[in-house]
Design a protein around this motif. Structure first.
Motif, PDB file in Angstrom:
ATOM      1  N   ARG A  31      -4.616   0.365  -2.406  1.00 24.41           N
ATOM      2  CA  ARG A  31      -5.249  -0.583  -1.480  1.00 24.41           C
ATOM      3  C   ARG A  31      -6.642  -0.903  -2.002  1.00 24.41           C
ATOM      4  O   ARG A  31      -7.622  -0.289  -1.612  1.00 24.41           O
ATOM      5  CB  ARG A  31      -5.311   0.014  -0.077  1.00 24.41           C
ATOM      6  CG  ARG A  31      -6.085  -0.780   0.955  1.00 24.41           C
ATOM      7  CD  ARG A  31      -5.299  -1.952   1.499  1.00 24.41           C
ATOM      8  NE  ARG A  31      -6.028  -2.661   2.521  1.00 24.41           N
ATOM      9  CZ  ARG A  31      -5.473  -3.243   3.559  1.00 24.41           C
ATOM     10  NH1 ARG A  31      -4.182  -3.214   3.709  1.00 24.41           N
ATOM     11  NH2 ARG A  31      -6.195  -3.887   4.421  1.00 24.41           N
TER      12      ARG A  31
ATOM     13  N   GLN B 195      -8.910   1.666   4.888  1.00 23.42           N
ATOM     14  CA  GLN B 195      -8.527   3.064   4.728  1.00 23.42           C
ATOM     15  C   GLN B 195      -9.694   3.872   4.179  1.00 23.42           C
ATOM     16  O   GLN B 195      -9.967   4.974   4.627  1.00 23.42           O
ATOM     17  CB  GLN B 195      -7.329   3.183   3.782  1.00 23.42           C
ATOM     18  CG  GLN B 195      -6.102   2.471   4.286  1.00 23.42           C
ATOM     19  CD  GLN B 195      -5.673   2.944   5.656  1.00 23.42           C
ATOM     20  OE1 GLN B 195      -5.584   4.146   5.912  1.00 23.42           O
ATOM     21  NE2 GLN B 195      -5.408   2.022   6.563  1.00 23.42           N
ATOM     22  N   ASP B 196     -10.387   3.293   3.195  1.00 27.84           N
ATOM     23  CA  ASP B 196     -11.488   3.989   2.538  1.00 27.84           C
ATOM     24  C   ASP B 196     -12.181   2.994   1.628  1.00 27.84           C
ATOM     25  O   ASP B 196     -11.538   2.089   1.105  1.00 27.84           O
ATOM     26  CB  ASP B 196     -10.941   5.159   1.708  1.00 27.84           C
ATOM     27  CG  ASP B 196     -11.996   6.223   1.450  1.00 27.84           C
ATOM     28  OD1 ASP B 196     -12.998   5.903   0.792  1.00 27.84           O
ATOM     29  OD2 ASP B 196     -11.802   7.357   1.910  1.00 27.84           O
TER      30      ASP B 196
ATOM     31  N   ILE C 286      -4.377   5.040  -3.433  1.00 33.37           N
ATOM     32  CA  ILE C 286      -3.477   4.638  -2.338  1.00 33.37           C
ATOM     33  C   ILE C 286      -2.949   3.213  -2.498  1.00 33.37           C
ATOM     34  O   ILE C 286      -2.198   2.739  -1.662  1.00 33.37           O
ATOM     35  CB  ILE C 286      -4.167   4.786  -0.963  1.00 33.37           C
ATOM     36  CG1 ILE C 286      -5.356   3.831  -0.818  1.00 33.37           C
ATOM     37  CG2 ILE C 286      -4.554   6.234  -0.710  1.00 33.37           C
ATOM     38  CD1 ILE C 286      -6.011   3.843   0.561  1.00 33.37           C
TER      39      ILE C 286
ATOM     40  N   GLN D  24      -9.152   4.153  -3.134  1.00 33.82           N
ATOM     41  CA  GLN D  24      -8.430   2.882  -3.073  1.00 33.82           C
ATOM     42  C   GLN D  24      -7.401   2.772  -4.194  1.00 33.82           C
ATOM     43  O   GLN D  24      -6.276   2.325  -3.970  1.00 33.82           O
ATOM     44  CB  GLN D  24      -9.407   1.707  -3.139  1.00 33.82           C
ATOM     45  CG  GLN D  24     -10.227   1.542  -1.883  1.00 33.82           C
ATOM     46  CD  GLN D  24     -11.109   0.316  -1.922  1.00 33.82           C
ATOM     47  OE1 GLN D  24     -11.139  -0.425  -2.899  1.00 33.82           O
ATOM     48  NE2 GLN D  24     -11.843   0.099  -0.855  1.00 33.82           N
TER      49      GLN D  24
ATOM     50  N   CYS E 217       0.866  -1.184   0.000  1.00 31.00           N
ATOM     51  CA  CYS E 217       0.000   0.000   0.000  1.00 31.00           C
ATOM     52  C   CYS E 217       0.899   1.228   0.000  1.00 31.00           C
ATOM     53  O   CYS E 217       1.878   1.293   0.736  1.00 31.00           O
ATOM     54  CB  CYS E 217      -0.897  -0.002   1.245  1.00 31.00           C
ATOM     55  SG  CYS E 217      -1.935  -1.463   1.397  1.00 31.00           S
TER      56      CYS E 217
ATOM     57  N   PHE F 296       0.545   4.173   1.150  1.00 32.04           N
ATOM     58  CA  PHE F 296       0.527   5.045   2.318  1.00 32.04           C
ATOM     59  C   PHE F 296       1.274   4.440   3.501  1.00 32.04           C
ATOM     60  O   PHE F 296       1.532   5.102   4.488  1.00 32.04           O
ATOM     61  CB  PHE F 296      -0.919   5.332   2.752  1.00 32.04           C
ATOM     62  CG  PHE F 296      -1.679   4.086   3.107  1.00 32.04           C
ATOM     63  CD1 PHE F 296      -1.581   3.520   4.367  1.00 32.04           C
ATOM     64  CD2 PHE F 296      -2.471   3.467   2.158  1.00 32.04           C
ATOM     65  CE1 PHE F 296      -2.269   2.355   4.678  1.00 32.04           C
ATOM     66  CE2 PHE F 296      -3.167   2.313   2.460  1.00 32.04           C
ATOM     67  CZ  PHE F 296      -3.058   1.751   3.725  1.00 32.04           C
ATOM     68  N   CYS F 297       1.614   3.173   3.433  1.00 31.54           N
ATOM     69  CA  CYS F 297       2.139   2.445   4.590  1.00 31.54           C
ATOM     70  C   CYS F 297       3.562   2.867   4.922  1.00 31.54           C
ATOM     71  O   CYS F 297       4.415   2.976   4.045  1.00 31.54           O
ATOM     72  CB  CYS F 297       2.086   0.949   4.316  1.00 31.54           C
ATOM     73  SG  CYS F 297       2.656  -0.057   5.709  1.00 31.54           S
TER      74      CYS F 297
ATOM     75  N   GLY G 108      -7.804  -3.771   8.454  1.00 36.30           N
ATOM     76  CA  GLY G 108      -7.399  -2.478   7.918  1.00 36.30           C
ATOM     77  C   GLY G 108      -8.328  -1.977   6.841  1.00 36.30           C
ATOM     78  O   GLY G 108      -8.476  -2.607   5.807  1.00 36.30           O
TER      79      GLY G 108
END
Length: 198
Positions: free
Chosen positions: A183, A171-172, A181, A178, A64, A66-67, A169
């Motif tokens: 994911r 995020q959205d 990001i 998605q 991902c 953002f991780c 998890g």
């Protein structure tokens, strides 16, 4: 007004602090810390103390964007085999330095994606954690679960070994977010996994 402005005015966006998941934090690492130092720290844990254990599985099928966690991508299970062997050796080494009577009060499998482990490897890891130290009467066992990397067999293993909490998890659910990001996790899939965990 920008919603970050109050935080910026307080200096919170300028603070250089360690990640909350790192213990000891990186600013405590030093060249003078040796294997003997670590053994002394472990041996100084009070007898009959309930401790917390964090086990990190630093692999994901997809990273991902953002991780900030220490992880790496893998398309195969090949790197998982030596990593699991190293985890088991580390558990054994740490256990030998803990005083008698020390028990596990909290266990957390994190990552990466701990549920990347196939069922038999996940059971092997859980068995090593079970043998590491006795569990207290109220041990909490939490696992980070990626809904795109879980199935009934792995949920069954975690349930058999006493998982008390799953951290899923999200995020959205907006597909545009998605995609942005990295994911991709459809709502329906997440709901189905949540239902399996009940």
């Amino acid at each position: 007004m920008n919603p970050l402005e109050p935080l910026r005015n307080l200096g919170l966006l300028d603070a250089r602090v360690p990640r909350y998941t790192s213990y000891p934090p990186a600013n405590h690492f030093a060249g003078g810390v040796t294997a003997g130092t670590l053994a002394d720290w472990l041996e100084s844990v009070p007898e009959n103390k309930d401790i917390s254990l964090y086990v990190h599985v630093p692999y994901c099928r997809n990273l991902c964007w953002f991780c900030a966690c220490r992880t790496q991508g893998t398309a195969t299970d090949r790197p998982l085999v030596p990593y699991l062997a190293t985890l088991k050796a580390e558990l054994d080494l740490v256990s030998r330095h803990l005083p008698e009577g020390v028990r596990l009060g909290h266990i957390h499998l994190g990552g990466g994606t701990p549920t990347i482990l196939p069922p038999e490897m996940l059971a092997d890891l859980c068995e090593s954690i079970r043998a590491f130290r006795p569990w207290s009467e109220s041990t909490e066992f939490s696992v980070e679960i990626d809904p795109t990397e879980i199935d009934a067999a792995r949920i069954g293993v975690l349930a058999d070994y006493g998982m008390t909490r799953a951290s899923i998890g999200v995020q959205d659910f907006d597909p545009v977010v998605q995609e942005a990001i990295g994911r991709r996790q459809p709502y329906d899939l997440t709901r189905d996994v949540t239902d399996m965990l009940r």
